[in-house]
Design a protein around this motif. Structure first.
Motif, PDB file in Angstrom:
ATOM      1  N   ASN A 259       0.808  -1.223   0.000  1.00  0.00           N
ATOM      2  CA  ASN A 259       0.000   0.000   0.000  1.00  0.00           C
ATOM      3  C   ASN A 259       0.839   1.270   0.000  1.00  0.00           C
ATOM      4  N   ASP A 260       2.084   1.197   0.443  1.00  0.00           N
ATOM      5  CA  ASP A 260       2.945   2.371   0.513  1.00  0.00           C
ATOM      6  C   ASP A 260       3.864   2.498  -0.697  1.00  0.00           C
ATOM      7  N   PHE A 261       3.598   1.716  -1.738  1.00  0.00           N
ATOM      8  CA  PHE A 261       4.473   1.707  -2.904  1.00  0.00           C
ATOM      9  C   PHE A 261       3.683   2.038  -4.162  1.00  0.00           C
ATOM     10  N   ALA A 262       4.277   2.884  -5.020  1.00  0.00           N
ATOM     11  CA  ALA A 262       3.648   3.237  -6.301  1.00  0.00           C
ATOM     12  C   ALA A 262       4.664   3.091  -7.422  1.00  0.00           C
ATOM     13  N   PHE A 263       4.172   2.637  -8.569  1.00  0.00           N
ATOM     14  CA  PHE A 263       4.970   2.635  -9.781  1.00  0.00           C
ATOM     15  C   PHE A 263       4.581   3.854 -10.608  1.00  0.00           C
ATOM     16  N   GLY A 264       5.569   4.720 -10.883  1.00  0.00           N
ATOM     17  CA  GLY A 264       5.335   5.844 -11.771  1.00  0.00           C
ATOM     18  C   GLY A 264       5.485   5.405 -13.213  1.00  0.00           C
TER      19      GLY A 264
END
Length: 454
Positions: A259-264
């Protein structure tokens, strides 16, 4: 307690309940929305502001921006990602901490004047680098002290925009202890910022540029130690795609995903990568204008949304989007997807508005405070005048707001219930920031032989 009621507005709240309604909202002295309602019966307040029937929508959230890049618009105009990255790196070799302060202040004020009230900002790393095609990594050209980062934080704070600060470890260019200590200095510096404006710290994920899995492990260590998120540029370009895709497991095995990770970007994922994003609850941030400008490709956003992935949008670099315009970004994304799929129903105007407001806030974990007009959230909103210039009858308010309105209709930007930008009102700070940023960017570029045409 002092309260202000903004009324006589066509409100587009992006709250998941109402598409739009004519009504009012109230704001307390702390800049928090205390009430919102339909009709003309107004609550008691100290001050009333009649908005003359204008649209009121949430301030845009750019979930992926590089605020400092406004001094490099129009550069590498026909280059793909990696050549463009190297051009910017060479232009920044001569930059000093004060250069970055003024570039950041100017860029943040520009975001505000374009209706962006909250932003996830990738700070320019203190290790100024260019891309090495042979190793598919970043090659350091100059290394600065942590002040190079902290002055960018100061620029954001002085602009009055809400922001997440994302910092790259540069663990392959620096000793591990040095990279960890500098990251800690940047995170500690956020404690000096008014808590109403800092939305937290984050790791500037850099596995796409690294040579070993230990980078992902180190990023996870910083996430855990400092309690911060991580957003990684990943599979953004078709260049050296197999190398990029093969690094996905480094993130997966490190424990970063969640939940604390995003792929740009996430333009070229494999089926397995999408499955793991779904399974781990990771998010994706989409930059349609910059992906188009750099010829990177088109993110399959409709499929991600159908799979339940949290998706946000960003205006990215001011030097690869060139104009940090969220209205244009929404329309570019919408029209690209409809053309790609030959389907006018694949995404709606409300879908796009949600992606660039509440969806963006969700994707970077700040939707408890910003992204929609709801009681308890910050009173960050736009006043958009459909009569200046005149757009004719409003048959569908949301469609008109997304498809027909633009910066030319933006009348006022309000952050925390206070005017942050207003059409026709002089802004001495913006004028000073633009002047200083321009002079310092020219000086920095000159070190590497870059000279502006004028």
């Amino acid at each position: 307690m002092s309260e202000t009621v903004f009324h006589n507005a066509l409100i587009v709240p992006v709250d998941g309940v109402h598409d739009w309604f004519e009504g009012w909202l109230s704001v307390d002295e702390n800049g928090i929305i205390t009430g919102i309602g339909q009709g003309t019966t107004l609550p008691e307040a100290t001050t009333y502001r009649d908005l003359g029937g204008a649209f009121v929508g949430p301030g845009f959230v750019s979930a992926h921006s590089h605020i400092f890049t406004g001094g490099m618009r129009g550069t590498a105009a026909c280059s793909p990602l990696y050549d463009w990255v190297s051009t910017l790196g060479r232009m920044m070799i001569g930059a000093e901490p004060e250069t970055l302060y003024w570039l950041t202040l100017s860029g943040a004020l520009d975001h505000i004047s374009n209706g962006i009230t909250s932003v996830y900002n990738f700070a320019q790393s203190r290790v100024v680098s260019v891309f090495d095609y042979e190793t598919s990594t970043l090659r350091a050209e100059r290394v600065h002290s942590p002040e190079f980062i902290t002055r960018q934080v100061d620029g954001m704070a002085d602009a009055g925009i809400r922001f997440v600060t994302s910092v790259r470890l540069d663990d392959e260019q620096l000793p591990e202890a040095d990279s960890f200590d500098a990251f800690g200095v940047a995170m500690a510096h956020l404690d000096t910022v008014d808590p109403r404006f800092t939305l937290g710290g984050s790791v500037y994920g850099a596995v796409q540029w690294s040579s070993a899995a230990v980078t992902a492990e180190r990023e996870h260590e910083m996430m855990t130690r400092h309690g911060v998120t991580n957003q990684a540029h990943f599979v953004e370009t078709a260049e050296q795609l197999d190398i990029q895709q093969n690094k996905f497991d480094w993130y997966d095995q490190s424990g970063c995903l969640g939940n604390d990770f995003a792929f740009g970007h996430f333009v070229h994922p494999t089926v397995k990568m999408v499955e793991r994003v779904v399974e781990t609850g990771s998010s994706v941030v989409w930059q349609p204008m910059s992906n188009g400008r750099l010829g990177s490709g088109i993110c399959d956003t409709p499929t991600l949304l159908k799979r339940g992935v949290r998706v946000g949008m960003g205006v990215d670099d001011q030097s690869c989007t060139d104009l940090s315009d969220p209205f244009q970004n929404m329309r570019t994304g919408l029209y690209l997807q409809r053309a790609l799929h030959s389907d006018a129903t694949i995404l709606s105007p409300l879908d796009m508005l949600t992606l660039h407001t509440l969806g963006s806030a969700r994707s970077i974990g700040v939707d408890d405070r910003v992204g929609s007009l709801e009681v308890g959230k910050y009173a960050d909103f736009l006043v958009v005048d459909p009569t200046a210039p005149h757009l004719g009858p409003i048959w569908d308010p949301v469609a008109t707001y997304v498809l027909a309105c633009g910066l030319r209709n933006l009348a006022e930007v309000i952050i925390g219930g206070q005017t942050a930008w207003s059409r026709g009102i002089e802004q001495p700070l913006r004028a000073d920031a633009d002047k200083e940023a321009t002079a310092r960017m020219i000086a920095a570029g000159a070190v590497s032989g870059f000279t502006p045409a004028r």
